[in-house]
Write an enzyme that holds these catalytic residues in place. Sequence first.
Site, short mmCIF file in Angstrom:
data_model
loop_
_atom_site.label_atom_id
_atom_site.label_comp_id
_atom_site.label_asym_id
_atom_site.label_seq_id
_atom_site.Cartn_x
_atom_site.Cartn_y
_atom_site.Cartn_z
N GLY A 238 0.76 -1.23 0.00
CA GLY A 238 0.00 0.00 0.00
C GLY A 238 0.79 1.28 0.00
O GLY A 238 0.23 2.34 -0.25
N LEU A 239 2.08 1.23 0.28
CA LEU A 239 2.89 2.45 0.36
C LEU A 239 3.87 2.55 -0.80
O LEU A 239 4.80 3.34 -0.77
CB LEU A 239 3.64 2.51 1.69
CG LEU A 239 2.75 2.55 2.92
CD1 LEU A 239 3.59 2.48 4.18
CD2 LEU A 239 1.88 3.81 2.93
N SER A 240 3.66 1.72 -1.81
CA SER A 240 4.52 1.69 -2.99
C SER A 240 5.94 1.30 -2.64
O SER A 240 6.91 1.94 -3.04
CB SER A 240 4.52 3.02 -3.74
OG SER A 240 5.17 2.87 -4.98
N SER A 241 6.07 0.22 -1.89
CA SER A 241 7.40 -0.31 -1.60
C SER A 241 8.09 -0.76 -2.87
O SER A 241 9.32 -0.69 -2.97
CB SER A 241 7.30 -1.46 -0.60
OG SER A 241 6.45 -2.48 -1.08
N SER A 242 7.32 -1.23 -3.87
CA SER A 242 7.95 -1.67 -5.11
C SER A 242 8.65 -0.52 -5.81
O SER A 242 9.79 -0.65 -6.28
CB SER A 242 6.92 -2.31 -6.04
OG SER A 242 5.88 -1.40 -6.35
N ALA A 243 7.99 0.65 -5.88
CA ALA A 243 8.63 1.81 -6.50
C ALA A 243 9.82 2.28 -5.68
O ALA A 243 10.86 2.65 -6.22
CB ALA A 243 7.62 2.95 -6.66
N ALA A 244 9.69 2.26 -4.36
CA ALA A 244 10.78 2.71 -3.50
C ALA A 244 12.01 1.82 -3.64
O ALA A 244 13.14 2.30 -3.69
CB ALA A 244 10.32 2.76 -2.04
N ASP B 196 3.57 6.92 -7.93
CA ASP B 196 4.40 6.44 -6.82
C ASP B 196 5.83 6.99 -6.91
O ASP B 196 6.36 7.54 -5.95
CB ASP B 196 4.45 4.91 -6.83
CG ASP B 196 3.08 4.28 -6.69
OD1 ASP B 196 2.18 4.94 -6.13
OD2 ASP B 196 2.90 3.14 -7.15
#
Length: 391
Positions: A119-125, A167
Amino acid sequence: MLCQDKFLEIYKRTPDRLAFCPYRICPIGAHSDHNLGKITGLAIDKGIHIAYNVKHNGVVELCSLQFGKRAQWHVREVPKYKQDDWADYLRGATLKLAEKYPLHNGLSGVIEGSLPIGGLSSSAAVVLVFLKALCDVNDVHPEPLELIMMSVGAENEYVGVNSGKLDQSCEMYSRANHLLYLDTSNDKYELIPTSPFMKPYKIAIFFSGVERTLAGSKFNMRVDECRSAAYALAAFAGMEYGKFNETNMRDIPRSVYDEFRDRLPLNWRLRAEHWFTEFDRVQQGAEAWRRGDIEEYGRLSFESGRSSIYNWETGSPELKTLYDIMTHTEGIYGGRFSGAGFKGCCMALINPEYADTIRQKVGEEYLHVFPALQGKYSVHICDSADGLMFQ
């Protein structure tokens, strides 16, 4: 940092370098960037760290504290197709960086996320922080927008998630105590400072205890339905149109939607309704933030969440329950699902004076409905933070 300790355990030496990318929230502007809408967002002071050293043989060797399997590839011999594991995003990012810059060095690294996944865009981060590290060891210096588009390309083309640039933009451009106001059609953005007249706020993250992956959800279907609505509206209005995947709702005037909306299949009409009303909410929200009216901004965020449920038709039972609890909890200005909304978490802008009572009330009510999630559900109180480009 645990990633530094793990690096020492694996490689018997301390890492030479450390990089960080924050997670993001998008209180207003969800489900619109993939069709070139406008968004508002904030980076938070939690995110992804990577501890790393250069490897001069060109090998990338990574492990994550959140996943068990170690991943390895060569910067000039990346698999052409995804391997269906956690490192696919990073393989795709390596390919995208190599398309524009010569890569000779790899890295050994340990990745650590400071919050649960979802939900917090860990993939983009994780993609952005990895790209920062890979650029560092190869002495290449892309512009911020280049890094954003490389990250988006890795998600879209390699992993197969039809996401936009919301994101990555939030995680790249954000600045502490500012609201990012971005037009994804032309990448123009403004950092609106927090007004001295605004009531104090913090960011609460409520993790449902249920994890999810976008590629395995209905995320791509919702994006296709929105684009289908745009394609059909263009045809009904006699507008010129080309390839399906190059059609965006941003190309459709609101007057065309108003005139032909009833000719759309119900699910397409609902997706379009969310997109157009969210576009309006973003503009109203930016102005509310500008004048320091966090209560109005929060109300619009609650509206955004409601539209996601009834127009975008997303939301797991867990997240719908969290959203409903938030709407009648004193001290919460506003909030919504964070991310795709099928699982993961909800975010809220809260009055810090109520943080303890919010934590207790939301937790008690949520776990009363989902007692099996005791020990998995969690609450985290965060502040806004600088994005990657400000590190």
